[in-house]
Design a protein around this motif. Sequence first.
Motif, PDB file in Angstrom:
ATOM      1  N   ASN A 172      -8.491   4.477   2.358  1.00  0.00           N
ATOM      2  CA  ASN A 172      -8.850   3.060   2.358  1.00  0.00           C
ATOM      3  C   ASN A 172      -7.701   2.201   2.881  1.00  0.00           C
ATOM      4  N   ALA A 173      -6.481   2.489   2.398  1.00  0.00           N
ATOM      5  CA  ALA A 173      -5.306   1.736   2.838  1.00  0.00           C
ATOM      6  C   ALA A 173      -5.045   1.948   4.328  1.00  0.00           C
ATOM      7  N   MET A 174      -5.229   3.171   4.794  1.00  0.00           N
ATOM      8  CA  MET A 174      -4.992   3.468   6.209  1.00  0.00           C
ATOM      9  C   MET A 174      -5.989   2.734   7.105  1.00  0.00           C
ATOM     10  N   LYS A 175      -7.236   2.612   6.660  1.00  0.00           N
ATOM     11  CA  LYS A 175      -8.235   1.872   7.438  1.00  0.00           C
ATOM     12  C   LYS A 175      -7.843   0.411   7.577  1.00  0.00           C
ATOM     13  N   ILE A 176      -7.377  -0.174   6.475  1.00  0.00           N
ATOM     14  CA  ILE A 176      -6.967  -1.577   6.504  1.00  0.00           C
ATOM     15  C   ILE A 176      -5.750  -1.769   7.400  1.00  0.00           C
ATOM     16  N   MET A 177      -4.787  -0.845   7.296  1.00  0.00           N
ATOM     17  CA  MET A 177      -3.555  -0.960   8.076  1.00  0.00           C
ATOM     18  C   MET A 177      -3.798  -0.757   9.565  1.00  0.00           C
ATOM     19  N   VAL A 178      -4.606   0.228   9.933  1.00  0.00           N
ATOM     20  CA  VAL A 178      -4.853   0.474  11.354  1.00  0.00           C
ATOM     21  C   VAL A 178      -5.699  -0.644  11.964  1.00  0.00           C
ATOM     22  N   SER A 179      -6.606  -1.223  11.179  1.00  0.00           N
ATOM     23  CA  SER A 179      -7.396  -2.351  11.678  1.00  0.00           C
ATOM     24  C   SER A 179      -6.496  -3.556  11.925  1.00  0.00           C
ATOM     25  N   PHE A 180      -5.505  -3.755  11.041  1.00  0.00           N
ATOM     26  CA  PHE A 180      -4.553  -4.853  11.236  1.00  0.00           C
ATOM     27  C   PHE A 180      -3.759  -4.662  12.524  1.00  0.00           C
ATOM     28  N   GLY A 213     -12.366  -3.596   1.758  1.00  0.00           N
ATOM     29  CA  GLY A 213     -11.408  -2.599   1.305  1.00  0.00           C
ATOM     30  C   GLY A 213     -10.901  -2.777  -0.107  1.00  0.00           C
ATOM     31  N   HIS A 214     -11.203  -3.906  -0.751  1.00  0.00           N
ATOM     32  CA  HIS A 214     -10.750  -4.147  -2.125  1.00  0.00           C
ATOM     33  C   HIS A 214     -11.955  -4.264  -3.051  1.00  0.00           C
ATOM     34  N   ALA A 215     -11.933  -3.472  -4.099  1.00  0.00           N
ATOM     35  CA  ALA A 215     -13.102  -3.339  -4.978  1.00  0.00           C
ATOM     36  C   ALA A 215     -13.544  -4.667  -5.577  1.00  0.00           C
ATOM     37  N   ASN A 216     -12.588  -5.463  -6.089  1.00  0.00           N
ATOM     38  CA  ASN A 216     -12.972  -6.721  -6.739  1.00  0.00           C
ATOM     39  C   ASN A 216     -13.553  -7.725  -5.747  1.00  0.00           C
ATOM     40  N   LEU A 217     -12.992  -7.778  -4.539  1.00  0.00           N
ATOM     41  CA  LEU A 217     -13.533  -8.670  -3.510  1.00  0.00           C
ATOM     42  C   LEU A 217     -14.900  -8.194  -3.031  1.00  0.00           C
ATOM     43  N   ARG A 218     -15.045  -6.870  -2.869  1.00  0.00           N
ATOM     44  CA  ARG A 218     -16.318  -6.311  -2.425  1.00  0.00           C
ATOM     45  C   ARG A 218     -17.418  -6.559  -3.459  1.00  0.00           C
ATOM     46  N   TYR A 248       0.832  -1.204   0.000  1.00  0.00           N
ATOM     47  CA  TYR A 248       0.000   0.000   0.000  1.00  0.00           C
ATOM     48  C   TYR A 248       0.867   1.255   0.000  1.00  0.00           C
ATOM     49  N   LEU A 249       1.895   1.250   0.852  1.00  0.00           N
ATOM     50  CA  LEU A 249       2.765   2.417   0.966  1.00  0.00           C
ATOM     51  C   LEU A 249       3.468   2.718  -0.354  1.00  0.00           C
ATOM     52  N   LEU A 250       4.090   1.700  -0.947  1.00  0.00           N
ATOM     53  CA  LEU A 250       4.854   1.905  -2.178  1.00  0.00           C
ATOM     54  C   LEU A 250       3.952   2.196  -3.375  1.00  0.00           C
ATOM     55  N   LYS A 251       2.751   1.656  -3.352  1.00  0.00           N
ATOM     56  CA  LYS A 251       1.844   1.832  -4.480  1.00  0.00           C
ATOM     57  C   LYS A 251       1.107   3.164  -4.426  1.00  0.00           C
ATOM     58  N   ILE A 252       0.745   3.615  -3.226  1.00  0.00           N
ATOM     59  CA  ILE A 252      -0.136   4.781  -3.090  1.00  0.00           C
ATOM     60  C   ILE A 252       0.617   6.054  -2.745  1.00  0.00           C
ATOM     61  N   ALA A 253       1.577   5.952  -1.834  1.00  0.00           N
ATOM     62  CA  ALA A 253       2.274   7.156  -1.354  1.00  0.00           C
ATOM     63  C   ALA A 253       3.090   7.804  -2.466  1.00  0.00           C
ATOM     64  N   SER A 254       3.279   9.107  -2.324  1.00  0.00           N
ATOM     65  CA  SER A 254       4.051   9.861  -3.318  1.00  0.00           C
ATOM     66  C   SER A 254       5.115  10.693  -2.616  1.00  0.00           C
ATOM     67  N   PHE A 255       6.335  10.165  -2.603  1.00  0.00           N
ATOM     68  CA  PHE A 255       7.487  10.876  -2.066  1.00  0.00           C
ATOM     69  C   PHE A 255       8.519  11.037  -3.182  1.00  0.00           C
ATOM     70  N   SER A 256       9.248  12.113  -3.126  1.00  0.00           N
ATOM     71  CA  SER A 256      10.230  12.391  -4.174  1.00  0.00           C
ATOM     72  C   SER A 256      11.641  11.951  -3.815  1.00  0.00           C
ATOM     73  N   PHE A 286       2.435   2.765   8.051  1.00  0.00           N
ATOM     74  CA  PHE A 286       1.214   3.509   8.351  1.00  0.00           C
ATOM     75  C   PHE A 286       1.509   4.988   8.576  1.00  0.00           C
ATOM     76  N   ILE A 287       2.567   5.278   9.329  1.00  0.00           N
ATOM     77  CA  ILE A 287       2.937   6.674   9.609  1.00  0.00           C
ATOM     78  C   ILE A 287       3.344   7.391   8.329  1.00  0.00           C
ATOM     79  N   LEU A 288       4.127   6.717   7.479  1.00  0.00           N
ATOM     80  CA  LEU A 288       4.548   7.318   6.212  1.00  0.00           C
ATOM     81  C   LEU A 288       3.361   7.570   5.292  1.00  0.00           C
ATOM     82  N   LEU A 289       2.370   6.676   5.347  1.00  0.00           N
ATOM     83  CA  LEU A 289       1.178   6.872   4.522  1.00  0.00           C
ATOM     84  C   LEU A 289       0.377   8.075   5.005  1.00  0.00           C
ATOM     85  N   ILE A 290       0.326   8.279   6.317  1.00  0.00           N
ATOM     86  CA  ILE A 290      -0.326   9.471   6.868  1.00  0.00           C
ATOM     87  C   ILE A 290       0.394  10.731   6.398  1.00  0.00           C
TER      88      ILE A 290
END
Length: 305
Positions: free
Chosen positions: A229-237, A284-289, A107-115, A198-202
């Motif tokens: 969505n990713a943060m909800k899954i991560m914090v629930s874990f 949390g995943h569209a295809n599964l939902r 989730y972090l590598l796919k969604i987050a945007s750091f330079s 999780f912190i980096l995603l925030i």
Amino acid sequence: MESTLYIIFTIVIVAEFVFGNLSNGFIVLTNCIDWVRKRMLSSVGWILLSLAISRVVLIWEMLLTWLKYMQYSFAFVAGTELRVIMLSWVVSNHFSLWLATILSMFYLLKIASFSRPVFLYLKWRIKKVLLTILLGNVIFLLFNIMQINKHTEEWMHQYERNTTWNFRTSCFSRVSKLITFNMIMFSLTPIVVSLVSFILLILSLWKHLQKMQLNFRGEQDSSTKAHMNAMKIMVSFLLLYASYFISFFISFIPMAHEKGLDHLLSLTVGLFYPSCHSFILILGHANLRQACLLVLRQLRCEKKH
């Protein structure tokens, strides 16, 4: 009062067991169908498939171990059988934890945007990074198995020399302490990695929202939704795994040991993690939902007919 609590705990455990097998089994079935249809599976699909399988094994192992304890109080367990029980728990718990950690990193590598160059390097090689981590933590697993086997040998040696009733009735507590010690040693690294992800995603979301405000865009875009969505899954874990971790300490509480209520409570709390988090993954995943909603619609149609 104790008999009422025993019945309540048993009902909850059975419900968690059924729910956990259904939710994890649904993830396995959905991803296997996608694999057969498309003859390929995405990276997140492989992670979810492997994670669900490890949790099914973990759920069954927890229940069967508890049933053996309730029937025999572990006094019956021979050296080989005890090793099988401990080995199955170590392997299933290891992969359940590490695959959830790898999912957080995905989730972090796919969604987050750091330079930062390091982050971009990892982001461009996300599959290789996750595969390397998965193969690398096999070393942790081997060391884990060696430690468990060593403690099991010592415990069985003590049991052979002391067969008194007091020693036999303390077997489950010894197993619980061994498992708890094992979790403290080998769960720290993946939990820290998940927490950092999780912190980096925030932080990534905060930077993204700042850019949105500068561009005078107040609505939620796809990137913001993906972050949330990713943060909800991560914090629930993280929260559910914390309850799973705490469940092993509950068995140390001296409450109605002769009735096994402490171990019932421990199992009830512990099963929340592998059962409920998989359901959160489905939501949390569209295809599964979508697949879940499709199944529910078909069931409603069958009931009407």
